[in-house]
Design a protein around this motif. Structure first.
Motif, short mmCIF file in Angstrom:
data_model
loop_
_atom_site.label_atom_id
_atom_site.label_comp_id
_atom_site.label_asym_id
_atom_site.label_seq_id
_atom_site.Cartn_x
_atom_site.Cartn_y
_atom_site.Cartn_z
N GLU A 410 -17.47 -10.46 34.51
CA GLU A 410 -18.46 -11.30 35.27
C GLU A 410 -17.17 -11.84 36.49
O GLU A 410 -16.07 -12.27 35.74
N GLY A 411 -17.66 -11.57 37.32
CA GLY A 411 -17.23 -11.94 38.67
C GLY A 411 -18.16 -11.33 39.81
O GLY A 411 -19.49 -10.73 39.76
N ASP A 412 -17.92 -12.44 41.20
CA ASP A 412 -18.62 -11.74 42.21
C ASP A 412 -17.39 -10.89 42.85
O ASP A 412 -16.49 -11.01 44.02
N TYR A 413 -18.19 -9.05 43.11
CA TYR A 413 -17.64 -8.71 44.12
C TYR A 413 -17.79 -9.19 45.56
O TYR A 413 -17.43 -7.87 46.60
N THR A 414 -18.67 -10.00 46.42
CA THR A 414 -18.43 -10.35 47.35
C THR A 414 -17.89 -11.40 47.76
O THR A 414 -17.25 -11.83 48.79
N SER A 415 -16.76 -11.62 46.43
CA SER A 415 -15.40 -12.43 46.75
C SER A 415 -14.32 -11.38 46.88
O SER A 415 -13.63 -10.58 45.81
N PRO A 416 -13.11 -11.70 47.25
CA PRO A 416 -11.99 -10.82 47.83
C PRO A 416 -11.50 -10.60 46.51
O PRO A 416 -11.04 -9.68 45.85
N SER A 417 -11.56 -12.15 46.30
CA SER A 417 -10.44 -12.06 44.24
C SER A 417 -11.43 -11.45 43.34
O SER A 417 -10.82 -11.24 42.61
N GLY A 418 -12.88 -11.51 43.32
CA GLY A 418 -13.83 -10.42 42.75
C GLY A 418 -13.32 -9.37 42.24
O GLY A 418 -12.63 -8.65 41.29
N LEU A 419 -13.38 -8.50 43.71
CA LEU A 419 -12.48 -7.71 43.17
C LEU A 419 -11.13 -7.16 43.40
O LEU A 419 -10.37 -6.15 43.22
N GLU A 420 -10.54 -7.83 43.46
CA GLU A 420 -9.05 -8.12 43.00
C GLU A 420 -8.95 -7.69 41.59
O GLU A 420 -7.67 -7.63 41.01
N ILE A 424 -8.72 -0.79 42.08
CA ILE A 424 -9.90 0.36 42.07
C ILE A 424 -9.83 1.92 41.99
O ILE A 424 -10.15 2.53 41.70
N SER A 425 -8.19 1.68 41.84
CA SER A 425 -7.62 3.52 42.06
C SER A 425 -8.07 3.97 40.47
O SER A 425 -7.82 4.94 40.01
N ASP A 426 -8.43 2.81 39.10
CA ASP A 426 -8.58 3.43 37.58
C ASP A 426 -10.18 4.19 38.18
O ASP A 426 -10.20 4.75 36.82
N TYR A 427 -10.72 4.34 38.91
CA TYR A 427 -11.92 4.71 39.15
C TYR A 427 -12.47 5.83 39.99
O TYR A 427 -11.91 6.71 40.42
N ARG A 428 -13.25 6.97 38.87
CA ARG A 428 -13.50 7.89 39.60
C ARG A 428 -14.62 7.30 40.28
O ARG A 428 -14.86 8.09 41.44
N LEU A 455 -14.86 -3.80 50.23
CA LEU A 455 -14.40 -2.69 49.11
C LEU A 455 -13.49 -1.64 49.94
O LEU A 455 -12.60 -1.06 49.65
N ARG A 456 -14.19 -1.68 51.24
CA ARG A 456 -13.54 -0.69 52.37
C ARG A 456 -12.05 -0.61 52.37
O ARG A 456 -11.67 0.20 53.15
N ARG A 457 -11.92 -2.63 52.71
CA ARG A 457 -10.41 -2.53 52.43
C ARG A 457 -9.47 -2.24 51.74
O ARG A 457 -8.34 -2.29 51.94
N GLU A 458 -9.98 -2.69 50.16
CA GLU A 458 -9.59 -2.03 48.84
C GLU A 458 -9.39 -0.74 49.45
O GLU A 458 -8.02 0.01 49.14
N LEU A 459 -9.92 0.24 49.55
CA LEU A 459 -10.05 2.07 49.18
C LEU A 459 -8.99 2.33 50.66
O LEU A 459 -7.82 3.36 49.96
N ALA A 460 -8.72 1.69 51.63
CA ALA A 460 -8.24 2.10 53.04
C ALA A 460 -6.78 2.06 52.53
O ALA A 460 -5.43 2.91 52.91
N ALA A 461 -6.02 0.78 51.27
CA ALA A 461 -4.65 1.10 51.26
C ALA A 461 -4.60 1.70 50.30
O ALA A 461 -3.16 2.71 49.68
#
Length: 598
Positions: A410-420, A424-428, A455-461
């Motif tokens: 349960e979480g909101d992927y449009t919120s920075p805290s939701g994706l954090e 992300i690196s655990d997924y194929r 998500l792009r910001r997370e992927l860039a890291a």
């Protein structure tokens, strides 16, 4: 006398010259002026209002039409414009369709809830240069009401298309019921004619694929069922397994984008083996055979090389134009392949997938992942909907596969805290699933676009080789250009389904082909490593050579996919049905696009 005198001056100022005396002239002048202001004004107003009501009634599409051999579209949804575009663009297919139904010209009749000038202008803007007012007729009405169906002369139609809508929270519960009622109404009206008539071809979506058999039994005519949720779910699942596969879908299912699927009768090839056909088609690729057995049509895609053709068979091709599917009178110098080793199979692998969003197609999507028994999927689903609500929905559709690891987040992927909250690196793979419970397509896509930017910001890291593959499902095709040149692939699901509905309406046999390609259990388009087919050390190869080597392993080569390097944006280049002398220097990351048995 005075009444007649007043009427003449009220209606015609020419009589003023006959009056004598100041008083009579003043009175007649006043009467004449009042006549023009009141009498003539009222008359013009009455005529204008009557004409306006007549025009409004005609524009509203409340009058019945009289047509024959036309195509009826029941409902205005986010698929309607794409269906009309597909039909108008497919000139060659339309001409063959008109010949089969005995119609002289194309007519498309759209039954919308309420027809207005703005609705017509919206369609005109959507179609652009292919708009043709002489081929498109609007009528107002609800397809659930018989008197409204009569407005489109449905019994004399060549085909009826019943599209669904993606934005409808209760679509799973209501749309299939709507389909059943419309099928029964049309069947009953046709049976009540004197003499009884056979209903026209019906092409309809259905949400729950388990009800497809029930829908067929409810209709006395030819009905082609498109299980849209199952098809889109399989496309998503296949694209998760094969990066770049969305390019294949887009090309095969979009008119004018390159290759399409065609069906052709070739009685001159009777008694030929399927494996010997390739040298007869220099610009087309035979995919399989449609055959009538025991009164029913059967599709055989990628049949064995020794599959013997019959005179009544119809061949299925991938080609750029229908004319290219005609067999050559002479065989090319290339010989048919000799059967070699067993078909290439891919060993199972473990794959973690993160699904961002919630939609009514999720139960079918999970079942599709579970159907790949040789592969191991672990699915995490993040949505703002409560976990209890999601679990209850899955249980209602009895689509919680026991052999699939599913975790609800349960979480909101449009919120920075939701994706954090997830690593992300655990997924194929990461899939943005369109939310059909939103108010509109725009709101659903807006959330997807915002989530993708975060998500792009997370992927860039992450290091290039550690970034998961991203697949985005959109509702509105106008938003697709926003993802050009960015990491990730895009599926515009309403457009895909619309193209299928339009093509099936003109060539019903295509439904069987699409069903085998895009539903579980049939042949499927697969990406294989070139090393599975090439000889050791072989790096340079033409497509003709690749075709023969792939056929020798029991599969059909469709082309080559060349992914971009890990540090490049985009999703690679597809070469589908290229010229046979096209030559490549094969790279380690390249993949052969093949049609293979499941």
């Amino acid at each position: 006398d005075w009444a007649w005198w007043g009427f003449l001056r009220l209606s015609d100022p020419g009589y003023l010259g006959e009056d004598e005396g100041a008083l009579q002239r003043i009175i007649s002048t006043v009467v004449t002026v009042l006549g023009y202001v009141l009498f003539m004004g009222a008359l013009v107003a009455i005529m204008t209002q009557g004409l306006h009501r007549t025009i409004s009634r005609l524009e509203a599409g409340l009058t019945p039409i009289t047509e024959s051999g036309h195509i009826v579209i029941l409902g205005w949804t986010n698929r309607t414009a794409s269906i009309v575009r597909e039909i108008l663009l497919a000139e060659g297919r339309v001409k063959r369709f008109l010949r089969r139904v005995g119609a002289g010209s194309l007519r498309i009749v759209i039954l919308a809830d309420e027809v207005s000038a703005s609705l017509v202008y919206d369609l005109k803007d959507e179609l652009g240069p292919v708009w043709d007012a002489g081929k498109i007729i609007f009528r107002s009405g609800n397809p659930l009401r018989l008197e409204h169906l009569m407005r489109v002369d449905f019994l004399n139609a060549a085909a009826i298309i019943l599209p669904s809508a993606d934005i409808d929270a209760d679509r799973a519960e209501t749309f299939d019921s709507k389909v059943m009622k419309i099928l029964l109404v049309i069947s009953n009206v046709a049976a009540a004619q004197d003499p009884p008539r056979r209903p026209p071809l019906m092409v309809t979506e259905i949400f729950d694929p388990r009800k497809a058999g029930l829908a067929r039994s409810a209709y006395e005519g030819n009905v082609e069922i498109v299980p849209s949720s199952a098809i889109i779910s399989r496309l998503i699942a296949q694209n998760v397994r094969h990066e770049g596969l969305s390019h294949v879908y887009r090309e095969l299912l979009t008119h004018g984008a390159g290759n399409e699927v065609y069906i052709r009768e070739c009685p001159e090839l009777a008694s030929e083996d399927f494996g010997a056909l390739a040298p007869l088609f220099a610009q087309a690729i035979p995919l399989g055979v449609l055959r009538k057995e025991d009164g029913a049509k059967q599709a055989y895609l990628n049949p064995p090389a020794d599959f013997r053709l019959e005179s009544s068979d119809r061949l299925v091709f991938v080609a750029r134009r229908y004319e290219q599917t005609a067999p050559s009178e002479t065989r090319s110098a290339e010989s048919a392949p000799e059967p070699g080793a067993d078909p290439v199979r891919v060993a199972g692998e473990r794959r973690r997938v993160l699904i961002l969003g919630w939609g009514s197609k999720l139960p079918v999507l999970l079942s599709e992942f579970a159907s790949y028994t040789q592969e191991d999927f672990s699915i995490d689903i993040m949505s703002v909907k409560s976990i209890e609500e999601r679990e209850a929905f899955l249980q209602r559709f009895e689509q919680t596969p026991s052999n699939l690891a599913v975790r609800q987040i349960e979480g909101d992927y449009t919120s920075p805290s939701g994706l954090e909250a997830v690593r992300i690196s655990d997924y194929r793979n990461i899939v943005f699933l369109a939310g059909d419970w939103m108010i509109s397509e725009s709101e659903s896509d807006a959330r997807t676009i915002l989530g993708f930017q975060l998500l792009r910001r997370e992927l860039a890291a992450l290091a290039p080789g550690k970034r998961p593959r991203v697949l985005i499902e959109l509702m509105d095709p106008e938003n697709e250009p926003l993802f050009d040149g960015r990491a990730g692939e895009v599926l515009v699901s309403p457009v895909i389904v619309s193209h299928m509905l339009g093509q099936i309406a003109m060539r019903p046999e295509l439904r069987m082909v699409f069903e085998h390609l895009f539903t579980a259990g049939g042949a499927e388009i697969f990406f294989h490593h070139p090393g599975a087919y090439l000889e050791t050390g072989q790096r340079r190869v033409t497509f003709g050579e690749l075709q023969r080597q792939v056929a020798g392993r029991g599969n059909i080569a469709l082309g080559l996919f060349r992914p971009l390097q890990a540090d490049e944006a985009g999703s690679g280049h597809l070469f589908l049905n290229p010229p046979r002398d096209t030559q490549w220097d094969i790279r380690e990351i390249d993949e052969v696009v093949v049609l293979t048995a499941r």
